[in-house]
Design a protein around this motif. Sequence first.
Motif, PDB file in Angstrom:
ATOM      1  N   LEU A 159      -4.860   8.246  -7.210  1.00  0.00           N
ATOM      2  CA  LEU A 159      -5.140   8.395  -5.783  1.00  0.00           C
ATOM      3  C   LEU A 159      -6.234   9.419  -5.498  1.00  0.00           C
ATOM      4  O   LEU A 159      -6.583   9.646  -4.330  1.00  0.00           O
ATOM      5  CB  LEU A 159      -3.858   8.806  -5.050  1.00  0.00           C
ATOM      6  N   GLU A 160      -6.751  10.044  -6.565  1.00  0.00           N
ATOM      7  CA  GLU A 160      -7.812  11.053  -6.453  1.00  0.00           C
ATOM      8  C   GLU A 160      -7.392  12.200  -5.531  1.00  0.00           C
ATOM      9  O   GLU A 160      -8.111  12.615  -4.622  1.00  0.00           O
ATOM     10  CB  GLU A 160      -9.113  10.413  -5.952  1.00  0.00           C
ATOM     11  N   MET A 161      -6.199  12.730  -5.806  1.00  0.00           N
ATOM     12  CA  MET A 161      -5.668  13.824  -4.985  1.00  0.00           C
ATOM     13  C   MET A 161      -5.400  15.079  -5.816  1.00  0.00           C
ATOM     14  O   MET A 161      -4.569  15.916  -5.448  1.00  0.00           O
ATOM     15  CB  MET A 161      -4.373  13.369  -4.288  1.00  0.00           C
ATOM     16  N   GLU A 162      -6.102  15.216  -6.936  1.00  0.00           N
ATOM     17  CA  GLU A 162      -5.866  16.362  -7.823  1.00  0.00           C
ATOM     18  C   GLU A 162      -6.139  17.703  -7.158  1.00  0.00           C
ATOM     19  O   GLU A 162      -5.542  18.720  -7.525  1.00  0.00           O
ATOM     20  CB  GLU A 162      -6.730  16.250  -9.089  1.00  0.00           C
ATOM     21  N   ILE A 173      -1.765   1.222  -0.547  1.00  0.00           N
ATOM     22  CA  ILE A 173      -1.345   1.072  -1.947  1.00  0.00           C
ATOM     23  C   ILE A 173       0.107   1.505  -2.093  1.00  0.00           C
ATOM     24  O   ILE A 173       0.935   0.801  -2.684  1.00  0.00           O
ATOM     25  CB  ILE A 173      -2.248   1.917  -2.872  1.00  0.00           C
ATOM     26  N   LEU A 174       0.440   2.668  -1.529  1.00  0.00           N
ATOM     27  CA  LEU A 174       1.785   3.216  -1.662  1.00  0.00           C
ATOM     28  C   LEU A 174       2.840   2.363  -0.959  1.00  0.00           C
ATOM     29  O   LEU A 174       4.009   2.350  -1.360  1.00  0.00           O
ATOM     30  CB  LEU A 174       1.821   4.634  -1.088  1.00  0.00           C
ATOM     31  N   ASN A 197      -7.872  -0.252  -2.185  1.00  0.00           N
ATOM     32  CA  ASN A 197      -8.916   0.603  -1.646  1.00  0.00           C
ATOM     33  C   ASN A 197      -8.403   2.035  -1.546  1.00  0.00           C
ATOM     34  O   ASN A 197      -7.463   2.315  -0.800  1.00  0.00           O
ATOM     35  CB  ASN A 197      -9.330   0.078  -0.269  1.00  0.00           C
ATOM     36  N   LEU A 198      -9.013   2.943  -2.294  1.00  0.00           N
ATOM     37  CA  LEU A 198      -8.563   4.329  -2.296  1.00  0.00           C
ATOM     38  C   LEU A 198      -8.815   5.027  -0.965  1.00  0.00           C
ATOM     39  O   LEU A 198      -8.283   6.108  -0.722  1.00  0.00           O
ATOM     40  CB  LEU A 198      -9.239   5.100  -3.429  1.00  0.00           C
ATOM     41  N   VAL A 239       0.290   2.837 -10.298  1.00  0.00           N
ATOM     42  CA  VAL A 239      -0.870   3.326 -11.055  1.00  0.00           C
ATOM     43  C   VAL A 239      -1.791   2.172 -11.436  1.00  0.00           C
ATOM     44  O   VAL A 239      -3.025   2.312 -11.415  1.00  0.00           O
ATOM     45  CB  VAL A 239      -0.413   4.092 -12.317  1.00  0.00           C
ATOM     46  N   HIS A 240      -1.216   1.024 -11.761  1.00  0.00           N
ATOM     47  CA  HIS A 240      -2.010  -0.121 -12.198  1.00  0.00           C
ATOM     48  C   HIS A 240      -2.333  -1.097 -11.062  1.00  0.00           C
ATOM     49  O   HIS A 240      -2.921  -2.154 -11.292  1.00  0.00           O
ATOM     50  CB  HIS A 240      -1.282  -0.873 -13.314  1.00  0.00           C
TER      51      HIS A 240
END
Length: 344
Positions: A242-245, A166-167, A159-160, A154-155
């Motif tokens: 991750l902007e996956m809501e 990231i993962l 690049n999204l 999370v922190h």
Amino acid sequence: MTFVSLFTLYLLDLEQHLSTHIFNSSLLVYLFMTYTLISDKMDHCNWSQCSSSITIKRKPTMETDPRSIQEALVLVERVNSIYQQLSDASSFCPSENINALFKKLVQICIITYETWLVDFVLECPSLQTIMEPLRALCSVAEYHLEVFWCRKLVHMQGNLNNKRQILSHFVYYDNYYQLACLELNTLQGLEANMDRIVFVGCGPLPLSSILMALQCRKIQKIDNIDKDVDAIVAARQLTQKLEMENQLEYHEMDATAYDYRHADIVVLAALVGENPQEKMSFLKCIASSMKPGALVLVRSAHSLRKILYSSISPYQVNQCGFQTLANVDPYNDVVNSIIVARRY
């Protein structure tokens, strides 16, 4: 209890001598060969009349390498030793010692062994005694590991547009990725409808759901269920990061109370049900609200991987209102097997 049963118990408990390094391999081989001869003679009897606490599905033969017998006993001793060290741990938060112990345990479990050796190890009384407590410790450690890495991810800056990058910092990312590929490929091979998926037992690091959503464009929505409020809070934070809501939703609740009638596929995490009976009870519960034709994907375990996770068989799944379509047992670094079944 028959003489064969008593002899089996005696033989299987010889591993206790390993802890004191008093081990006569010649004696062990002699006893093992004697046991085999006795068993061969008993093959002509009615085995249903034998009251044995041990059932060896495929007993070793006279040609078995004595070193393999010793290997089986050494494996039992190693697992017992790791269990004792974990039992004495004051914390299961990720640390050099905790990480090393679980790495050793996983490495033991994912190696491919002969069938008789696997049965020998799993049916050893001393190992059966610690199996459920060991799985419970693994579950606690896995939870702490996921909480730790969820907060770290999370922190983490990145690049999204490249979420996988990231993962991929997660220490077990490759294992999760390979499992997600295995599951998606199996479902696609069955021409499954994957518009809406429900993932039961998502935990604080919903990496499986995230990877499924990233890898398969057919998936419109994944509903994630967990009864632990802290796990749901952590999972939502990572999803927002991750902007996956729009693809992933979360429900803090008892999964038996969820309405599954809109689900095309229900995925059961490996920790759902501490034993086959609990898994079957849950499957029967959700089957009552699933639509006909919908699929369930149950994570299970095979071989010595059963030390880490409770398993369930395709036959047992079929007893819960489903028809098994596929059963996949991995032999690489992936720990979990998968069973895919269709609701009647």
